[in-house]
Design a protein around this motif. Sequence first.
Motif, PDB file in Angstrom:
ATOM      1  N   ASP A 260      50.438  14.696  59.217  1.00 54.88           N
ATOM      2  CA  ASP A 260      50.813  16.106  59.286  1.00 54.88           C
ATOM      3  C   ASP A 260      51.687  16.511  58.103  1.00 54.88           C
ATOM      4  OD1 ASP A 260      52.832  14.482  60.316  1.00 54.88           O
ATOM      5  OD2 ASP A 260      53.629  16.052  61.610  1.00 54.88           O
ATOM      6  N   ARG A 261      52.523  15.581  57.619  1.00 48.19           N
ATOM      7  CA  ARG A 261      53.342  15.866  56.441  1.00 48.19           C
ATOM      8  C   ARG A 261      52.474  15.938  55.186  1.00 48.19           C
ATOM      9  NH1 ARG A 261      58.667  11.922  57.285  1.00 48.19           N
ATOM     10  NH2 ARG A 261      59.223  12.700  59.369  1.00 48.19           N
ATOM     11  N   VAL A 262      51.507  15.045  55.091  1.00 46.94           N
ATOM     12  CA  VAL A 262      50.600  15.057  53.938  1.00 46.94           C
ATOM     13  C   VAL A 262      49.819  16.361  53.908  1.00 46.94           C
ATOM     14  CG1 VAL A 262      48.681  13.880  52.798  1.00 46.94           C
ATOM     15  CG2 VAL A 262      50.428  12.537  53.985  1.00 46.94           C
ATOM     16  N   ALA A 263      49.382  16.814  55.084  1.00 48.14           N
ATOM     17  CA  ALA A 263      48.638  18.072  55.173  1.00 48.14           C
ATOM     18  C   ALA A 263      49.485  19.248  54.692  1.00 48.14           C
ATOM     19  CB  ALA A 263      48.172  18.313  56.610  1.00 48.14           C
ATOM     20  N   LYS A 264      50.755  19.268  55.061  1.00 46.03           N
ATOM     21  CA  LYS A 264      51.652  20.343  54.642  1.00 46.03           C
ATOM     22  C   LYS A 264      51.832  20.346  53.134  1.00 46.03           C
ATOM     23  CE  LYS A 264      53.062  22.569  58.352  1.00 46.03           C
ATOM     24  NZ  LYS A 264      52.875  24.041  58.503  1.00 46.03           N
ATOM     25  N   ILE A 265      52.024  19.179  52.553  1.00 42.93           N
ATOM     26  CA  ILE A 265      52.208  19.081  51.106  1.00 42.93           C
ATOM     27  C   ILE A 265      50.968  19.560  50.361  1.00 42.93           C
ATOM     28  CG2 ILE A 265      52.468  17.428  49.201  1.00 42.93           C
ATOM     29  CD1 ILE A 265      54.337  15.812  51.021  1.00 42.93           C
ATOM     30  N   LEU A 266      49.796  19.182  50.859  1.00 41.38           N
ATOM     31  CA  LEU A 266      48.546  19.548  50.184  1.00 41.38           C
ATOM     32  C   LEU A 266      48.129  20.995  50.448  1.00 41.38           C
ATOM     33  CD1 LEU A 266      46.404  16.335  50.789  1.00 41.38           C
ATOM     34  CD2 LEU A 266      47.683  16.957  48.733  1.00 41.38           C
ATOM     35  N   GLY A 267      48.732  21.621  51.452  1.00 44.73           N
ATOM     36  CA  GLY A 267      48.360  22.993  51.770  1.00 44.73           C
ATOM     37  C   GLY A 267      47.114  23.087  52.634  1.00 44.73           C
ATOM     38  N   HIS A 268      46.836  22.041  53.416  1.00 47.49           N
ATOM     39  CA  HIS A 268      45.701  22.060  54.334  1.00 47.49           C
ATOM     40  C   HIS A 268      46.106  22.778  55.617  1.00 47.49           C
ATOM     41  CE1 HIS A 268      43.826  18.201  52.398  1.00 47.49           C
ATOM     42  NE2 HIS A 268      43.547  19.300  51.716  1.00 47.49           N
ATOM     43  N   SER A 269      45.253  23.663  56.101  1.00 43.34           N
ATOM     44  CA  SER A 269      45.543  24.382  57.344  1.00 43.34           C
ATOM     45  C   SER A 269      45.242  23.529  58.563  1.00 43.34           C
ATOM     46  CB  SER A 269      44.743  25.686  57.398  1.00 43.34           C
ATOM     47  OG  SER A 269      43.351  25.425  57.288  1.00 43.34           O
ATOM     48  N   SER A 270      44.469  22.469  58.389  1.00 46.74           N
ATOM     49  CA  SER A 270      44.126  21.570  59.497  1.00 46.74           C
ATOM     50  C   SER A 270      44.246  20.127  59.039  1.00 46.74           C
ATOM     51  CB  SER A 270      42.696  21.837  59.980  1.00 46.74           C
ATOM     52  OG  SER A 270      42.262  20.827  60.876  1.00 46.74           O
TER      53      SER A 270
END
Length: 295
Positions: A260-270
Motif C-alpha cells: 500500500d505504501r509502494v502504491a501511494k509513492i507510485l501514484g496508483h489508485s489501486s
Amino acid sequence: MNHYLQDFLDHLYDQDKSEQTIRAYLADLSAFSRWIEEQTEDPFSPHIITPLDTVNYRRHLQDNKKSPATINRHIASLSSFCKWSCDMNFIPTNPIENIKGVSRESIGPKSLERREQLALIRAVQKTGKKRDLAIVNLLLHTGIRVGELCSLRKDDLIIEGRKAMIRISKGKGNKMRYVPLNSTALKSIISHIGISGDSRPAPSADGHMFYGQKERPLTERGVRHLIKKYAYNAKIPWVSPHALRHTCAKNLIDAGQPIDRVAKILGHSSINTTAIYTMPTETDLQHAAESISWT
C-alpha cells in the motif's frame, strides 16, 4: 489523417487523456488502419471492421512476434475506438466486444539489477552534469513518471526539517500527490538547483526544475533521449525512463515495504496495479534456476 481517427483523437483530448496515452492510441490505430486497408482495399472506416478482421489482426501481430502486452494494448485501443464509433452511431454494434486478448503467465516488469543501476549512475557521473544526475536519481528513487518529472517546478520541492518531498501537481488523471525524497534523491536535486539543504527554493516566474536546450523546459522526448544515451554508455541500451519507474517499485518491494505504501509513492489508485511488482521477474526466475545448478 483519416477523419474518423482525427475525430476519435479529439474525443480523447476532450476526455483529458495524457499526450502519451493519445500517442499510443494513434500509433495502434494507424497500424490497424494500414493493415485493414491492405486486406480490404477499402478506405479505413468503422464500417469495414468485422469480428473476423480483429481475430485475423490479432494473429497477424502474433505472427510478427509482438509481445502479449503489445498485442493486448492494440486490442484495447481498437476496442475503445469501436465503442466510441458505436456511441456516435457510426456502427450498430462493437465488432471487437467479445474478442479476447493474449494471455501469458504473469511475471514482473523488466527492471534493472543493482549492478545495472550502479553502471547507469556511473555513466552519468562521468559527465559531471548535475542536472542529468538529478534526473536519473529522481526517476530511480521516486518512481515518478517522465511527464511528472518534466512538469516539476522549483517550488515543488518541499523541505520541512528532516523531511523532504516533491509535489506532483499534474499526475495521471490530473491527481496531485506528494512523493517523499530519500537522501540520495534530495542531495542530487539540491546540487542541481543550488540551494542549501535546509531551505526551500523561492518561486519564480518560470521556475521549472529542469531545462533543456535554449533554456526551454525539458521535454519528455528530451528525457528519453538523455536516458537512452547514458543507458547505451552503461551497456544496458534497453533502458527507458519507465524502466527506472519499474526499478524503483521493484527495489521498494524487495526492501520489504508494504504494497500500500509502494502504491501511494507510485501514484496508483489501486494496489492491484502495484501487485505486478510482487511477481518474480525473468531475472529472478533465472537466479532461482541457477541456485540449484551443479556447475
